[in-house]
Design an enzyme around this catalytic site. Sequence first.
Site, PDB file in Angstrom:
ATOM      1  N   GLU A   1      -9.244-114.134 -87.078  1.00 15.66           N
ATOM      2  CA  GLU A   1     -10.448-115.374 -87.196  1.00 15.66           C
ATOM      3  C   GLU A   1      -9.780-116.506 -87.779  1.00 15.66           C
ATOM      4  OE1 GLU A   1     -10.459-112.107 -88.290  1.00 15.66           O
ATOM      5  OE2 GLU A   1     -11.824-112.372 -90.292  1.00 15.66           O
TER       6      GLU A   1
ATOM      7  N   CYS B   1      -9.400-105.762 -89.488  1.00 13.31           N
ATOM      8  CA  CYS B   1      -8.862-105.003 -90.659  1.00 13.31           C
ATOM      9  C   CYS B   1      -9.567-103.761 -90.902  1.00 13.31           C
ATOM     10  CB  CYS B   1      -9.236-106.256 -91.918  1.00 13.31           C
ATOM     11  SG  CYS B   1      -8.248-105.909 -93.185  1.00 13.31           S
TER      12      CYS B   1
ATOM     13  N   HIS C   1      -6.160-110.521 -89.957  1.00 11.41           N
ATOM     14  CA  HIS C   1      -7.559-111.348 -89.586  1.00 11.41           C
ATOM     15  C   HIS C   1      -7.285-112.689 -88.660  1.00 11.41           C
ATOM     16  CE1 HIS C   1     -10.250-109.582 -92.626  1.00 11.41           C
ATOM     17  NE2 HIS C   1      -9.119-109.345 -93.382  1.00 11.41           N
TER      18      HIS C   1
HETATM   19  N1  GLN Z   1     -10.995-102.218 -97.390  1.00  9.86           N
HETATM   20  C1  GLN Z   1      -9.719-102.520 -96.621  1.00  9.86           C
HETATM   21  C2  GLN Z   1      -8.559-102.335 -97.355  1.00  9.86           C
HETATM   22  O1  GLN Z   1      -8.497-102.874 -98.405  1.00  9.86           O
HETATM   23  C3  GLN Z   1     -10.004-103.296 -95.608  1.00  9.86           C
HETATM   24  C4  GLN Z   1     -10.037-104.774 -96.165  1.00  9.86           C
HETATM   25  C5  GLN Z   1     -10.515-105.769 -95.258  1.00  9.86           C
HETATM   26  O2  GLN Z   1     -10.941-105.577 -94.138  1.00  9.86           O
HETATM   27  N2  GLN Z   1     -10.130-107.246 -95.472  1.00  9.86           N
HETATM   28  O3  GLN Z   1      -7.477-102.100 -96.966  1.00  9.86           O
END
Ligand code: GLN
Length: 554
Positions: free
Chosen positions: A520, A381, A518
Site C-alpha cells: 500500500e 504483513c 506493505h
Molecule cells: N506483528 C507482526 C510482526 O511484527 C506484523 C507486523 C505488521 O503487520 N506490520 O512481524
Amino acid sequence: MVKTKIIFITGGVLSSLGKGVAAAAIGALLEARGLRVTFQKLDPYINVDPGTMNPFQHGEVYVTEDGAETDLDLGHYERYTTVTLGQENNFTSGRIYNNVITKERRGDYLGGTVQVIPHITDEIKEAILKVAPTVDVAIIEIGGTVGDIESLPFMEAIRQLKGDLGKENVCYIHLTLVPYIKTAGEVKTKPTQHSVKELRSIGIQPDILLCRTEKTLSKDIKAKIALFCNVGPEAVITARDVSNIYEIPLLFHEEGLDDRLVEVLNIWTRAPRLEHWQELAARIRSPKDRVEIGIVGKYVDLRESYKSLHEALVHGGLAHESQVALSYIDSERVEREGPEGLLGHLHGILVPGGFGVRGVEGKIQAIRYARENKVPYFGICFGMQLAVIEFARHVAGIPTATSEEFDQEAPDPVIYLMREWYDYRRDAIIHRDRETEKGGTMRLGAYPCVLKEGSLASQAYGSLEIMERHRHRYEFNNTYREGLKKAGLRISGTSPNGELVEIVEIQDHPWFLGCQFHPEFKSGPMRPHPLFRDYIGAALACKRGLEKERTLEL
Ligand code: GLN
C-alpha cells in the site's frame, strides 16, 4: 549557485484541516508545470520518530524506501507526485533536540551556552536546507497549529529563512478555517483574522491564505479577509470541502493558486498540464461498478491508522473504473459472532498489518472463511502471517500452529523471530534473539523479492523482480516450509537468496495472496499498485459470479 525556493505551509484555527493533502496537491500542481519538487514535514512533538507512537492517536506510520518510519503526510506527498522520500523528509522536535544534545555532549559548541535560538533554530534550518537545494521548489509543512508552544522554534526558523534566502525565494502559505454558521446563514472570517494575527505576532506575514470552507467564498468575503490579513484578494484561495481528495489539485488550480505561487517565487514555468488529473476526476465521478471489501482489523475505529491501505484500495478500484466500498470489521466481533453474518456480503476480505494478540483468532476465522468460501483474500504483513497460521492449522494438520509474537514457548511457531539471516539493506548477517529483540529492531524499508513464474504475484507485477517496503519483526519459519508446500501452500515470492518467504498463495481459489511487505505504501492514483489492481479485479469477478448464481437460482 543553486537557487533554493521554499514554500512553507502552516496551519491555523484547528488541526485536521488537511494541511498534508493541501501540501501534496500543491506539489502535484507544480509538477504539472514541469517543476521538480520535494517535501518535508516538521513535527513539533518530542518523539524522535512516529515509529513508537500509537496509531490510534497519531494515525498510520508511513514507511519510506530507505526504511524511515514517518508521519502519514509523507504518504500523501508520494501519492500525489512522483517523489520518493526518506529519512531526511521528516523531522520531529525530538530528533532536532537529539541532534543538538549529541553535538553538545561531543563538545561541538566549545563551551558555549546552547539555546533554542540560535542552536535549535539553526539545526532546523540545516534540516530544511539539506533537502531544499536538490529540487526547484521544496514544500515544507509545519505540523500543529499556530499558537502552539511547541511549534515556536520551527516558526522562528522559517521566519529567519526568508531573511537568509531572500524575499523571492520563500513563500508562506497559511491554511485556516472559514466556518459556515448555519444560524447566521453566513461564513465567518474572524477565526482566520485571529490566526493570521497570531502568525504575524511571530514575524510571519503569510503570502497566500488557503481557506478551508464548506461554501465557495464570494468576492466580498475574499476582499474582507484580504484587508484584515494584509494580503491581496487574489491571495485568498477557497479550499472548498470535496468528496474526493484527488480533485483538490484541480480546485486549487481553478482558484489560481499555482499562478500565485510562481508569481510570489518569481519562477517562470510552462502552463500546467492537468489532463491526467482531469481524467482521474472524471473516472472517480462516474464509476461503472462497485465492490464491497471488508477490512478485518483491530484499529477499526480509526481509519487514519490504515490511511495508505484505504487509498491503495481506492486506486485498485480506479484501475477497473470501479468504486470500492470499504467496511471496517472489528476482529473481536468476528470472534464473538462468527464470520458468516459479518462477512457474508463481501466480495473481498483483507487482513491488514497489525501487532499483538488481541483479536487474532477473529482474523484467523475471517481468513478461513475467505479460503473455504472462495472469497478473494489479501493478507498484508500480519495478514500474511495469520494466513500461514490458518493454513497450517486447518489444511496442513498442525493444530498448534501459531506465531512467537503470541506465545514464546509455542510448540509450532510457523511464524517466528528469525535468529540469523542475511539482510540485503545492510549487506550483513543479522543475529537476533529474544534479548536483543527488546530493543525493537524491525525489518524496515524496501527489500528485493524474487517471484515465481506463473504465480498470481508474477502475473500482477509482470516481472520477476520487485522491491517492496517492510515493517515487521517476525518471519515465516523455514522449518515448516516443505510441509506447508506439500499441503498446497505456494511460496511465490522470496528474498533473492530464497531465505525469507515474502509471498504465499493458495491454489484452487480465485485469488488468495499474502505478502510480508506493505504494498500500500507504493500505490498512487496515477499508478494503482498491481496487487491491489488484481485483488479488486478478483473481487469484481467474485461479485459477478455471485450475481450469476443468484439469477440462476431465480
Ligand atoms: N506483528 C507482526 C510482526 O511484527 C506484523 C507486523 C505488521 O503487520 N506490520 O512481524
